[in-house]
Design an enzyme around this catalytic site. Structure first.
Site, PDB file in Angstrom:
ATOM      1  N   CYS A   1       0.791  -1.242   0.000  1.00 46.70           N
ATOM      2  CA  CYS A   1       0.000   0.000   0.000  1.00 46.70           C
ATOM      3  C   CYS A   1       0.824   1.294   0.000  1.00 46.70           C
ATOM      4  CB  CYS A   1      -0.902   0.038   1.229  1.00 46.70           C
ATOM      5  SG  CYS A   1      -1.789  -1.484   1.582  1.00 46.70           S
TER       6      CYS A   1
ATOM      7  N   HIS B   1      -2.573   6.395   4.401  1.00 47.80           N
ATOM      8  CA  HIS B   1      -1.552   5.381   4.662  1.00 47.80           C
ATOM      9  C   HIS B   1      -0.141   5.784   4.251  1.00 47.80           C
ATOM     10  CE1 HIS B   1      -1.209   0.743   5.322  1.00 47.80           C
ATOM     11  NE2 HIS B   1      -0.668   1.474   6.281  1.00 47.80           N
TER      12      HIS B   1
HETATM   13 CA    CA Z   1      -3.077  -2.079  -0.609  1.00 45.26          CA
END
Ligand code: CA
Length: 507
Positions: A94, A151
């Site tokens: 991510c 994130h």
């Molecule tokens: Ca991801």
């Protein structure tokens, strides 16, 4: 620098990734953009729809859909009416992808080589010396919004609205970072242990839905204290984006909206409206159906606001499916999955849609790296000259590939890194590995894996005859082994002048 005999890419600058040159196509694309700007009196809007952990094989247009228990009519239609890209590459996890697409730079250059997790001690704000796409677009008069998952750091100075976005409405971490606080069945040793839960609260990711403004307030809109609240997260994000599109479309300025879904990253809880709506009835599959429906609603909002013809839309996933969490994970026809340098980890669905500008029904297997969205977006905004020249940029402007009929990709190679290891490279239909991820359990691609060196010869696969990377053609059946090894060396050499950055994620 070493140049192989196979390459046709041209290096125009020491700090730019070499690219293939198709001058007729590139000039035609620029004329098309200029004509559009004259017609619309405005530069185009840019909308990215980024799904978390969706597998290459999940959308129907890429071989999944109804055939695997979760129909995706909206993604399928947009793929049909736009350009379907079958060789689109992300990073393997991510944070690396999310930072790479906003900087045009490989994670190893920015230091964001893996997800930031509870307990990590970041030694340097990676954004302090990076130049983000929303910052550049904002400077050029765009309104910039991130709706959904971030994130890429949540300390002050690292939040979306600190690094260039005008507005952020979403969550700092992945669904699992939040649900591990509340999901008793999966994390009983944590959720049912008040002392440990308190320890996690002190070090872990925020569990709140956040609304923040550049230079302004940051508020917690809602605390996710039950799985049911997480289940409704994407609905709230969609409602925000739909309302925001209406507002932005009325403004004088063009806009950049990154809508980053929380789903379909584990842990998926079906929302009220979508529980059991997939043929399979599994929460992951219901989540795919939900995300697909919201993509339809967001595109409809652009249409209703009268801006669809002036909006470039790109739909993709930030990495391969997380098979480690199966059955709460997606599907890939390729070897490996999220976390891996095999195709399953990094090859993702790619759909470029632009009504009346991208001709419906196009499909290409030529290479597209999600980092190319950085350079391409700057060109669409009319500011290609703002691409930084004081650092290495790995992205390539792919405007002409995307918008010209029969457009060719300007990208010749994809470099695949696993944290600080240069693992492999795809060049045309070939893929060479100089290090390999070894699985010790069939379904585990993050846990219980090792990275190992190869032996005498790199492992070389021909993806056209062996898309699952099972039978290396090696030196026996391929003339390009040495040439491709030389290309990898040339790539590695870019780090001599532009050294990688360490922000404390090196282990
Ligand atoms: Ca991801």
């Amino acid at each position: 620098m070493a140049q192989s005999t196979l390459t046709k890419a041209i290096r125009t600058s020491e700090s730019m990734e070499p690219a293939l040159s198709f001058s007729t196509q590139e000039q035609a694309a620029q004329r098309k953009l200029e004509a559009l700007r004259t017609k619309n009196g405005k530069r185009p809007n840019i909308v990215w729809l980024l799904i978390d952990d969706m597998g290459y094989g999940d959308p129907g247009a890429f071989g999944g859909g109804a055939a695997i228990g979760a129909a995706t009519p909206n993604m399928d239609r947009l793929a049909r009416e736009g350009l379907k890209l079958t060789s689109t590459y992300s990073q393997a996890t991510c944070t690396p992808t999310r930072s790479a697409i906003l900087t045009g730079r490989l994670p190893v250059r920015t230091g964001l080589t893996r997800p930031i997790l509870a307990g990590d001690k970041i030694t340097k704000n990676p954004w302090s010396d990076e130049v983000s796409l929303p910052k550049l677009l904002g400077d050029a008069g765009y309104k910039t919004v991130l709706s959904g998952k971030w994130h890429v750091g949540e300390a002050e100075g690292m939040r979306p609205h600190d690094v260039g976005f005008d507005e952020f409405y979403g969550y700092y971490g992945a669904q699992k970072e939040i649900t591990q606080h509340v999901y008793k069945a999966r994390y009983p040793d944590l959720v049912l242990n008040p002392e440990r839960l308190e320890m996690l609260r002190k070090t872990g990711s925020s569990v709140a839905l956040i609304h923040g403004f550049k230079g302004g307030k940051t508020t917690e809109v809602q605390t996710v204290d039950t799985p049911e609240k997480m289940a409704e997260g994407d609905r709230l994000l969609k409602e925000f984006s739909v309302a925001k599109i209406k507002e932005l479309a009325r403004g004088r300025e063009p806009f950049f909206l990154e809508h980053a879904f929380m789903k379909v990253h584990a842990d998926n809880f079906a929302s009220k409206a979508f529980e059991g709506k997939s043929a399979s009835k599994y929460p992951y599959k219901d989540a795919v159906v939900e995300v697909d429906a919201y993509i339809g609603e967001i595109v409809k909002a652009l249409e209703d606001a009268g801006v669809l013809e002036n909006t470039f839309i790109f739909i993709t996933s930030d990495n391969g499916p997380q098979l480690d969490s199966w059955p709460d994970g997606g599907y890939t026809p390729f070897r490996g999955a999220k976390g891996s340098a095999w195709e399953g980890g990094v090859r993702v669905p790619g759909i470029a849609y632009w009504k009346d500008t991208i001709t419906p029904g196009r499909e290409s297997d030529e290479l597209f790296d999600l980092m190319d969205l950085f350079n391409t977006s700057l060109n669409l905004a009319g500011i290609p000259g703002k691409i930084p020249t004081d650092r290495y940029i790995d992205g390539i402007d792919q405007t002409s590939f995307l918008i010209e009929d029969g457009g060719r990709s300007r990208r010749e190679k994809i470099y695949i890194w696993n944290e600080h290891n240069l693992m492999s490279m795809r060049m045309y239909e070939y893929k060479i590995h100089i290090k390999v991820v070894q699985h010790h359990a069939q379904w585990l691609n993050i846990d219980m894996t090792t990275v190992s060196d190869v032996g005498l010869a790199p492992w070389l696969f021909n993806l056209y005859i062996d898309p699952k990377e099972q039978y290396p053609v090696g030196h026996r059946m391929n003339a390009w082994l040495a040439s491709m090894a030389a290309e990898l060396k040339a790539h590695a050499a870019t780090f001599k002048k532009y050294p990688p950055k360490d922000i404390g994620l090196a282990q």
